[in-house]
Design a protein around this motif. Structure first.
Motif, PDB file in Angstrom:
ATOM      1  N   PRO B  88       0.822  -1.228   0.000  1.00  0.00           N
ATOM      2  CA  PRO B  88       0.000   0.000   0.000  1.00  0.00           C
ATOM      3  C   PRO B  88       0.851   1.271   0.000  1.00  0.00           C
ATOM      4  O   PRO B  88       0.504   2.253  -0.667  1.00  0.00           O
ATOM      5  CB  PRO B  88      -0.793  -0.106   1.308  1.00  0.00           C
ATOM      6  N   THR B  89       2.002   1.238   0.719  1.00  0.00           N
ATOM      7  CA  THR B  89       2.855   2.435   0.756  1.00  0.00           C
ATOM      8  C   THR B  89       3.423   2.723  -0.626  1.00  0.00           C
ATOM      9  O   THR B  89       3.433   3.874  -1.087  1.00  0.00           O
ATOM     10  CB  THR B  89       4.007   2.241   1.773  1.00  0.00           C
ATOM     11  N   LEU B  90       3.881   1.657  -1.285  1.00  0.00           N
ATOM     12  CA  LEU B  90       4.413   1.845  -2.651  1.00  0.00           C
ATOM     13  C   LEU B  90       3.329   2.390  -3.576  1.00  0.00           C
ATOM     14  O   LEU B  90       3.578   3.290  -4.390  1.00  0.00           O
ATOM     15  CB  LEU B  90       4.942   0.518  -3.209  1.00  0.00           C
ATOM     16  N   ALA B  91       2.090   1.838  -3.444  1.00  0.00           N
ATOM     17  CA  ALA B  91       0.990   2.299  -4.302  1.00  0.00           C
ATOM     18  C   ALA B  91       0.673   3.766  -4.033  1.00  0.00           C
ATOM     19  O   ALA B  91       0.412   4.537  -4.963  1.00  0.00           O
ATOM     20  CB  ALA B  91      -0.250   1.433  -4.072  1.00  0.00           C
ATOM     21  N   LYS B  92       0.714   4.145  -2.735  1.00  0.00           N
ATOM     22  CA  LYS B  92       0.438   5.534  -2.373  1.00  0.00           C
ATOM     23  C   LYS B  92       1.481   6.463  -2.985  1.00  0.00           C
ATOM     24  O   LYS B  92       1.202   7.593  -3.364  1.00  0.00           O
ATOM     25  CB  LYS B  92       0.448   5.653  -0.842  1.00  0.00           C
ATOM     26  N   MET B  93       2.723   5.948  -3.082  1.00  0.00           N
ATOM     27  CA  MET B  93       3.802   6.762  -3.661  1.00  0.00           C
ATOM     28  C   MET B  93       3.810   6.699  -5.194  1.00  0.00           C
ATOM     29  O   MET B  93       4.693   7.249  -5.839  1.00  0.00           O
ATOM     30  CB  MET B  93       5.162   6.265  -3.147  1.00  0.00           C
ATOM     31  N   GLY B  94       2.847   5.978  -5.762  1.00  0.00           N
ATOM     32  CA  GLY B  94       2.776   5.891  -7.223  1.00  0.00           C
ATOM     33  C   GLY B  94       3.528   4.719  -7.798  1.00  0.00           C
ATOM     34  O   GLY B  94       3.844   4.697  -8.989  1.00  0.00           O
ATOM     35  N   LEU B  95       3.843   3.715  -6.963  1.00  0.00           N
ATOM     36  CA  LEU B  95       4.608   2.569  -7.470  1.00  0.00           C
ATOM     37  C   LEU B  95       3.907   1.233  -7.200  1.00  0.00           C
ATOM     38  O   LEU B  95       4.495   0.339  -6.585  1.00  0.00           O
ATOM     39  CB  LEU B  95       6.006   2.542  -6.824  1.00  0.00           C
ATOM     40  N   PRO B  96       2.647   1.072  -7.637  1.00  0.00           N
ATOM     41  CA  PRO B  96       2.049  -0.266  -7.512  1.00  0.00           C
ATOM     42  C   PRO B  96       2.730  -1.208  -8.500  1.00  0.00           C
ATOM     43  O   PRO B  96       3.289  -0.749  -9.504  1.00  0.00           O
ATOM     44  CB  PRO B  96       0.587  -0.033  -7.886  1.00  0.00           C
ATOM     45  N   LEU B  97       2.681  -2.510  -8.183  1.00  0.00           N
ATOM     46  CA  LEU B  97       3.413  -3.481  -9.009  1.00  0.00           C
ATOM     47  C   LEU B  97       2.573  -3.877 -10.221  1.00  0.00           C
ATOM     48  O   LEU B  97       2.171  -5.017 -10.365  1.00  0.00           O
ATOM     49  CB  LEU B  97       3.746  -4.699  -8.142  1.00  0.00           C
ATOM     50  N   THR B  98       2.276  -2.916 -11.096  1.00  0.00           N
ATOM     51  CA  THR B  98       1.483  -3.196 -12.286  1.00  0.00           C
ATOM     52  C   THR B  98       2.431  -3.307 -13.478  1.00  0.00           C
ATOM     53  O   THR B  98       3.137  -2.356 -13.788  1.00  0.00           O
ATOM     54  CB  THR B  98       0.478  -2.049 -12.545  1.00  0.00           C
ATOM     55  N   LEU B  99       2.407  -4.474 -14.097  1.00  0.00           N
ATOM     56  CA  LEU B  99       3.315  -4.718 -15.222  1.00  0.00           C
ATOM     57  C   LEU B  99       2.503  -4.910 -16.501  1.00  0.00           C
ATOM     58  O   LEU B  99       1.426  -5.474 -16.452  1.00  0.00           O
ATOM     59  CB  LEU B  99       4.147  -5.975 -14.951  1.00  0.00           C
TER      60      LEU B  99
END
Lengths: 63, 300
Positions: B88-99
């Motif tokens: 969630p922290t990565l997603a909040k920072m704009g880095l979700p693991l979407t490939l």
């Protein structure tokens, strides 16, 4: 029927994968097809060996 | 050892080396490598095309992209146990693991920051289908692939700048272009690079495995909403993924899953992975006209 379908799909797909894998080491299509045929036969041998080992494990530990 | 031989050996050794981690990470920002090479207009085109393509798809999918992530910011959190705060922290920072969107880092980060909502109702929305989500999901993914091709172009440019001499022959076409065209139509890159027969053969092999998969899955084998993780592999065959996004994925599935859906999904993913090999080979075929493998062998 389902198993037969999967076997009928497996062998041609193995050959098609072999075409791409060995294609990296050749320049012409003819060389690629020839080498892919050999590679498919080798992979079928490996497949048979893996299936035999799995059946043996099933026979020893499960049945 | 004469001075000339030592110099040749040194050049060969340098040619066999990679370009380093710095150059690798620069590839995640479309256009940065071109900018470092002094190609400012190409850098602007790279950044512009990747950003435009991403947002053309993002207007359809928005926060639905979190539902397509390899590890969803909430599911991934649960699976990671006490490290659950990471996703969630990565997603909040704009880095979700979407490939493969992650390869187009700036646009993907901006889109994620603009749409991230981890409230329970926000999380529910990630899972709800959207109108035109198949095409939108393809376009955002295509922006990631395009960023990778621009990166490959920059890497070749850096290598050319470092290793090429006046005697070095230019490649028959840009290796990155060969790679990118092979993504859309497997084998086209080989044809451009001078290996038409082999390219046709490899392209037919990829297309045939993909077609068998589609038939086995009764048209539902390539659908990002149904199998988002498998779709990451399937998207490596861009032409096939585009066909599915436009034609087959929008068709609603009946009350039950097709009998051989998992076989079809597997085969289409295998086709995507096969096309990754085809793309890399197309790049290599074009690159080796300028930098033959001999240089690396001499260095060893």
């Amino acid at each position: 029927m389902n198993l037969l379908l999967r076997l009928l799909v497996y062998v041609p797909v193995l050959f098609l994968i072999a075409l791409v894998v060995v294609g990296q080491q050749h320049v012409t299509a003819r060389e690629t097809v020839r080498d892919a045929g050999r590679r498919t036969v080798r992979w079928l041998g490996y497949t048979a060996a893996i299936v035999a080992v799995m059946l043996a494990i099933e026979f020893v530990f499960i049945d | 050892m004469t001075t000339a031989t030592a110099a040749t050996g040194k050049a060969a050794q340098r040619a066999a080396m990679g370009l380093g981690w710095g150059t690798f990470f620069c590839g995640f920002l479309p256009g940065l490598l071109q900018y470092r090479l002094g190609q400012r207009s190409r850098a602007a085109v790279a950044l512009g095309t990747c950003t435009l393509l991403f947002f053309m798809g993002w207007v359809f999918v928005r926060d639905r992209l979190f539902g397509f992530a390899l590890l969803s910011p909430d599911d991934g959190g649960r699976a990671a146990g006490r490290f659950g705060w990471v996703w969630p922290t990565l997603a909040k920072m704009g880095l979700p693991l979407t490939l493969p969107e992650l390869l187009n880092l700036p646009a993907h980060a901006l889109g994620s920051i603009l749409s991230f909502d981890d409230s329970p109702s926000g999380q529910r929305l990630w899972r709800l289908p959207r109108r035109m989500e198949d095409l939108g999901g393809f376009l955002t993914a295509a922006s990631g692939m395009l960023a990778a091709f621009w990166s490959a172009d920059g890497h070749f440019g850096m290598r050319w700048q470092r290793d090429a001499s006046e005697q070095t022959p230019p490649p028959p076409c840009s290796p990155a272009l060969a790679c990118g065209l092979s993504w859309l139509l497997p084998g086209l890159g080989h044809a451009l690079a001078g290996q038409r027969g082999k390219g046709l053969l490899m392209g037919l092999a990829v297309a045939a495995v993909f077609a068998i998969g589609m038939v086995a899955g009764e048209g539902h084998a390539v659908d990002r909403a149904i199998a988002p993780v498998w779709w990451i592999g399937q998207s490596l065959f861009g032409g096939g993924a585009l066909f599915a996004a436009l034609i087959t994925a929008p068709i609603a599935m009946g009350p039950s899953f097709p009998e051989n859906l998992e076989l079809g999904t597997n085969l289409c993913t295998v086709a995507g992975l096969m096309n990754l090999v085809v793309m890399v080979d197309a790049f290599t075929v074009a690159e080796r006209v300028s930098f033959p493998l001999r240089a690396a062998a001499v260095a060893k």
